[in-house]
Write a protein that holds these residues in place. Structure first.
Motif, PDB file in Angstrom:
ATOM      1  N   LEU A 276      -7.474   1.075  -7.522  1.00 51.91           N
ATOM      2  CA  LEU A 276      -6.922   1.269  -6.826  1.00 51.91           C
ATOM      3  C   LEU A 276      -6.124   1.599  -6.433  1.00 51.91           C
ATOM      4  O   LEU A 276      -4.792   1.538  -5.868  1.00 51.91           O
ATOM      5  N   VAL A 277      -6.065   2.003  -4.934  1.00 51.04           N
ATOM      6  CA  VAL A 277      -5.626   2.157  -3.651  1.00 51.04           C
ATOM      7  C   VAL A 277      -5.586   1.279  -2.982  1.00 51.04           C
ATOM      8  O   VAL A 277      -4.008   1.244  -2.947  1.00 51.04           O
ATOM      9  N   THR A 278      -5.744  -0.169  -3.598  1.00 46.53           N
ATOM     10  CA  THR A 278      -4.397  -1.355  -2.564  1.00 46.53           C
ATOM     11  C   THR A 278      -3.609  -0.920  -4.013  1.00 46.53           C
ATOM     12  O   THR A 278      -2.431  -1.590  -3.385  1.00 46.53           O
ATOM     13  N   ILE A 279      -4.079  -1.237  -5.014  1.00 42.41           N
ATOM     14  CA  ILE A 279      -2.703  -1.411  -5.841  1.00 42.41           C
ATOM     15  C   ILE A 279      -1.244  -0.458  -5.921  1.00 42.41           C
ATOM     16  O   ILE A 279      -0.228  -0.760  -5.362  1.00 42.41           O
ATOM     17  N   LEU A 280      -1.919   0.629  -5.390  1.00 39.09           N
ATOM     18  CA  LEU A 280      -1.033   1.385  -5.187  1.00 39.09           C
ATOM     19  C   LEU A 280      -0.353   1.705  -4.299  1.00 39.09           C
ATOM     20  O   LEU A 280       1.255   2.133  -4.266  1.00 39.09           O
ATOM     21  N   ARG A 281      -1.045   1.036  -3.292  1.00 33.13           N
ATOM     22  CA  ARG A 281       0.389   1.114  -1.930  1.00 33.13           C
ATOM     23  C   ARG A 281       0.935  -0.621  -2.117  1.00 33.13           C
ATOM     24  O   ARG A 281       1.988  -0.255  -1.094  1.00 33.13           O
ATOM     25  N   ALA A 282       0.010  -1.301  -2.758  1.00 40.21           N
ATOM     26  CA  ALA A 282       1.255  -2.310  -2.765  1.00 40.21           C
ATOM     27  C   ALA A 282       2.580  -1.853  -3.916  1.00 40.21           C
ATOM     28  O   ALA A 282       3.220  -2.608  -3.162  1.00 40.21           O
ATOM     29  N   LEU A 283       2.669  -0.871  -4.828  1.00 43.44           N
ATOM     30  CA  LEU A 283       3.393  -0.424  -5.272  1.00 43.44           C
ATOM     31  C   LEU A 283       4.006   0.465  -4.594  1.00 43.44           C
ATOM     32  O   LEU A 283       6.108   0.468  -4.934  1.00 43.44           O
ATOM     33  N   SER A 284       3.549   0.752  -3.734  1.00 39.84           N
ATOM     34  CA  SER A 284       4.261   2.090  -2.694  1.00 39.84           C
ATOM     35  C   SER A 284       5.619   0.865  -1.860  1.00 39.84           C
ATOM     36  O   SER A 284       7.102   1.525  -1.185  1.00 39.84           O
ATOM     37  N   GLY A 285       5.463  -0.334  -1.334  1.00 44.36           N
ATOM     38  CA  GLY A 285       5.607  -1.253  -1.275  1.00 44.36           C
ATOM     39  C   GLY A 285       6.901  -2.779  -1.755  1.00 44.36           C
ATOM     40  O   GLY A 285       7.731  -3.435  -1.438  1.00 44.36           O
TER      41      GLY A 285
END
Length: 593
Positions: free
Chosen positions: A55-64
């Motif tokens: 979930l953390v990786t998805i959220l950070r990926a969405l930030s980018g």
């Protein structure tokens, strides 16, 4: 936070690339990968370490990849994002979520409202969290959430100029109504006060004060007067009620078992009234915030907003009961600055004919109540303001002729009632100082009260009666043969019906503060009627100063949750003999006004 490819996991970079492709594919009609992405964002219950990392990786990926997000095609993604609560996650997810919200809001102005609304929604803890909110782990969680929420708000405001004005509107719209859980309302107000005192106060501080006062008034007006006061079938005076109520012990079921077992009273208490409890808690929170502002040297700036809010909201609220005490407490913290501003504004409104009569009458009622009840005001200052009221009443009466007419002269009558009310509380202390006594004796009081408009027949009966009793005992209006000018009033039928059929309504907004928890902020700076030494008191010792705990009946008041009719008081001498006589103590400090 990567994963080892040898174990079959994808790296952070690969997942970020996958997210961007999923977002782009939706525009071509392929939503399979996108739907899986949105589904992962719905997981918030007992996440394992791998699920948290994903979930953390998805959220950070969405930030980018915010530039790939489309407000129409990715509506479900945005909806899921708005539905995510910081309260449901640990620090890692909260940090990633905060980063995404800030990045999205600052990427395009069309997302600002959506992101601000999502953050403000986190001002309120979810219902399932309320049971642990006051426990150590609950407090720790609250701190974790609110720090991140306010950091995100500040981040957006720094980069989007219109964000603060939009935030003000959203905060107003999101305020919980009076039927919400008390804990939710309290945390929301705590967030408002964080905005007022934090990095964003320059932009939204005043509006938070305005909104807070509005909420206090909204709760206040829901507490009906008939829940506080019982109709008095014997038409007893307002000065009798406190003394009678304090003389009668209350049933033990009305007592707070967490407090020392002292007897206090009240014909009806509101400790079980849910709205009163909510207001009490918010008033306690507000008083504590004002104390912090004073300690930080910010009170004068905050008071400017308070004063504006008071004039626009509280002053015109019919018989507001408690919300106005934010003004009283602020003035008690800084009488020289805040107190002087408050009195000046009230005098300005009262004397200015451009204001409506209702405003002017309310202003002079507030002024009289403040001068009478504020222990932190010196007698000399009270006398100066009293003289200005008397001067206005005298000048008004000189330009008038005819008989009683409440409709046409109600501001004048309100001014006269205010003068008498202040003197009921302060006459003895004024007369005890030779210079102030001379000042009082030179005021044209007799000319005002003997005028054809006859305010003694219009003003509240118990105020007129108490004022005349004290004036007679002090020889204020005696003629050469020693006869009291107004003796005929005591001997006539009017002595039983002062005010007749046109009497003024009674409203003294700083009558005793009756909310249990927050009363501790008001207690030491408030003059109760039981503390007042009248001119007809038998005790001649004027050197006794009133100190905390000297009066057992004040202690009784302090332990009340909320009592009736305690606010409307004056007593006859036989009632007063039940009390421990003491006097209003003029402030001797150089800072006193």
């Amino acid at each position: 936070m990567g994963h080892d490819n040898d174990n079959g996991d994808v790296s952070d970079y690969e997942l970020a690339h996958h997210v961007r492709q999923a977002l782009k594919a939706v525009l071509q009609g392929d939503s399979g990968e996108y739907d899986q992405l949105v589904g992962n964002m719905h997981h918030n219950v007992r996440l394992g370490p791998d699920e948290v990392a994903m979930l953390v990786t998805i959220l950070r990926a969405l930030s980018g990849a915010v530039s790939y997000i489309d407000i129409v095609h990715h509506r479900s993604l945005l909806s899921s994002l708005c539905g995510m609560s910081f309260w449901d996650y640990g620090p890692d997810v909260m940090d990633a979520l905060m980063e995404l919200v800030v990045t999205l809001a600052t990427s395009n102005v069309k997302y600002v409202d959506l992101c601000l609304d999502m953050l403000v929604s986190n001002f309120i803890p979810p219902l399932n969290f309320l049971p642990i909110l006051k426990q150590p782990r609950g407090l720790a969680k609250k701190d974790q959430v609110l720090v991140r929420v306010h950091t995100a708000l500040k981040g957006i405001a720094d980069l989007v100029p219109l964000a603060p004005s939009r935030l003000e509107q959203i905060v107003r719209e999101r305020v919980p109504n009076m039927f919400a859980k008390e804990a939710q309302i309290v945390v929301y107000v705590e967030n408002m006060l964080m905005l007022e005192s934090g990095d964003m106060r320059e932009f939204v501080g005043n509006s938070m004060i305005f909104e807070l006062v509005n909420r206090l008034v909204d709760l206040d007006v829901e507490i009906r007067w008939d829940e506080i006061l019982l109709d008095d079938p014997n038409s007893k005076g307002i000065f009798e009620m406190e003394l009678e109520d304090m003389a009668r012990p209350v049933d033990e079921t009305e007592m707070d078992m967490d407090e020392p077992q002292v007897k206090y009273s009240g014909r009806k208490v509101l400790w079980g009234n849910i709205v009163a409890q909510k207001l009490d808690t918010l008033m306690d929170l507000t008083f504590d915030h004002l104390q912090s502002c004073f300690n930080d040297g910010r009170l004068p700036q905050v008071f400017e907003a308070l004063l504006q809010s008071f004039q626009s909201t509280v002053l015109n609220t019919y018989k507001s009961k408690f919300a106005q005490f934010v003004m009283f407490y602020a003035c008690s913290l800084d009488p020289e600055d805040c107190g002087t501003q408050f009195v000046s504004r009230l005098l300005e409104i009262f004397r200015n004919t451009s204001y409506a009569d209702d405003w002017r009458m309310s202003a002079v009622a507030y002024l009289a109540s403040y001068l009478s009840r504020a222990k932190f005001l010196s007698t000399s200052y009270v006398t100066i303001i009293l003289e200005s009221l008397v001067d206005w009443c005298y000048k008004y009466s000189k330009n008038q002729s005819g008989e009683i007419n409440l409709k046409n002269h109600r501001v004048f009558y309100a001014g006269c009632q205010a003068v008498m009310y202040v003197l009921c509380f302060r006459m003895r202390s004024i007369l005890a100082a030779p210079l102030l006594k001379s000042q009082l004796l030179n005021m044209p009081l007799e000319k005002i009260f003997k005028h054809a408009l006859n305010p003694l027949e219009v003003c509240l009966p118990s105020i007129v009666e108490e004022f005349l009793r004290q004036a007679k005992a002090a020889n204020l209006f005696n003629v050469s043969n020693g006869t009291f000018v107004f003796d005929h009033l005591f001997d006539s039928d009017m002595s039983r019906v002062f005010g007749g059929f046109q009497r003024l309504d009674v409203f003294f907004p700083f009558d005793p503060y009756l909310l249990k928890k927050s009363e501790r902020f008001i207690r030491s700076d408030f003059v109760y009627w039981s503390m007042v030494r009248t001119t007809y008191d038998d005790d001649e010792d004027d050197e006794d100063d009133l100190t905390d705990g000297d009066n057992e009946f004040d202690i009784n008041l302090n332990k009340m949750s909320i009592t009736p009719r305690d606010s409307f008081m004056f007593g006859h001498q036989q009632d007063r003999k039940m009390q421990m006589p003491s006097r209003i103590r003029p402030s001797a400090s150089p800072e006193s006004l």
